[in-house]
Design an enzyme around this catalytic site. Structure first.
Site, short mmCIF file in Angstrom:
data_model
loop_
_atom_site.label_atom_id
_atom_site.label_comp_id
_atom_site.label_asym_id
_atom_site.label_seq_id
_atom_site.Cartn_x
_atom_site.Cartn_y
_atom_site.Cartn_z
N HIS A 17 0.20 -1.30 -0.10
CA HIS A 17 0.17 0.45 -0.02
C HIS A 17 1.04 0.81 -0.32
CE1 HIS A 17 -3.34 2.82 2.27
NE2 HIS A 17 -3.54 2.58 0.55
N HIS A 59 -1.72 11.20 -1.38
CA HIS A 59 -3.00 11.31 -0.98
C HIS A 59 -3.54 11.96 -1.19
CE1 HIS A 59 -5.77 9.41 1.53
NE2 HIS A 59 -6.09 8.19 0.82
#
Length: 251
Positions: A17, A59
């Site tokens: 991730h 992000h």
């Protein structure tokens, strides 16, 4: 014929991730190297646009959490983003780590034969624009690759733009809920998979999604026992931050 019926799913069952999980500053080139060094052959990362339309890895909508700067990413040019430190928040070892460009990560992953999950992470009100530019870049940079990236997004608008721009690239719908019409949405976007919040999954739901013809990828699975359970239930892939315990050897 739909993509789910023609695309050959070759992706690994364990995916690092944001590149390096907990082990490195997320969405940096250092994180990609870290994930690779820990034995992961597929990396996930987030792509958005700078103010001047450079594709970068990030992000959040703001730079506050993962850099020494403040403010909206969408308000900063690539030059301004390049002057920030995207590593010091994680640890002293990574101090000075610059923001990663999509191009640099594309080069790194292809040179090292790594699969990618590219999450389109648009800044507010830039959904379609980001979807188009990410898909165009991926189409160009992976044109001769046998390791096609998986394109995903929470934004249906961004994913639809990617579908229209580069229909040959496989897509996955990212979701943190399971709406009653989710199969209809998958069909409309011609997806091959759904990337779903792991807490929503049980054996029956995984079977239901498989019966509809789609792969199931669970995020973000950091508990070893939960990872084992999901894999035993037939989950096709897991995203994890826990690179030391939830490892490719499990699959």
């Amino acid at each position: 014929m739909s993509a789910k019926n023609t695309f050959e799913w070759r992706y690994p069952r364990l995916i690092a991730h944001r590149g390096g999980g907990f082990m490195a500053p997320e969405n940096t080139l250092a994180a990609m190297r870290c994930g690779h060094e820990y034995g992961f052959s597929m990396l996930e990362f987030d792509v958005k646009l700078s103010q001047d339309n450079v594709l970068v890895l990030m992000h959040d909508d703001t730079v506050d959490r993962t850099s020494n700067g403040i403010g909206l990413a969408a308000s900063k040019t690539f030059r301004e983003l390049s002057e920030l430190d995207f590593g010091a928040w994680h640890s002293a070892f990574y101090t000075g780590e610059p923001i990663a460009t999509f191009l640099s990560v594309a080069r790194f992953t292809q040179e090292n034969n790594l699969f990618c999950n590219i999450e389109i992470k648009p800044c507010p009100n830039r959904e379609e624009e980001t979807g188009i530019l990410v898909a165009n870049a991926a189409r160009q940079w992976w044109h001769h690759s046998h390791l096609l990236p998986l394109i995903s997004s929470f934004s249906i608008e961004a994913l639809a733009a990617a579908q229209k721009t580069a229909p040959e690239l496989p897509r996955a719908l990212l979701t943190e809920d399971l709406a009653d019409n989710f199969i209809e949405v998958l069909e409309r976007l011609d997806c091959v998979a759904i990337n779903i919040k792991q807490s929503l999954l049980d054996q029956e739901k995984i079977a239901r999604i498989h019966q509809a013809g789609y792969k199931v990828c669970a995020w973000t699975v950091n508990d070893y026992q939960r990872a084992r359970q999901l894999l035993q239930w037939g989950c096709d892939a897991l995203f994890t931050d826990e690179l030391l315990r939830v490892t490719p050897e499990m699959a």
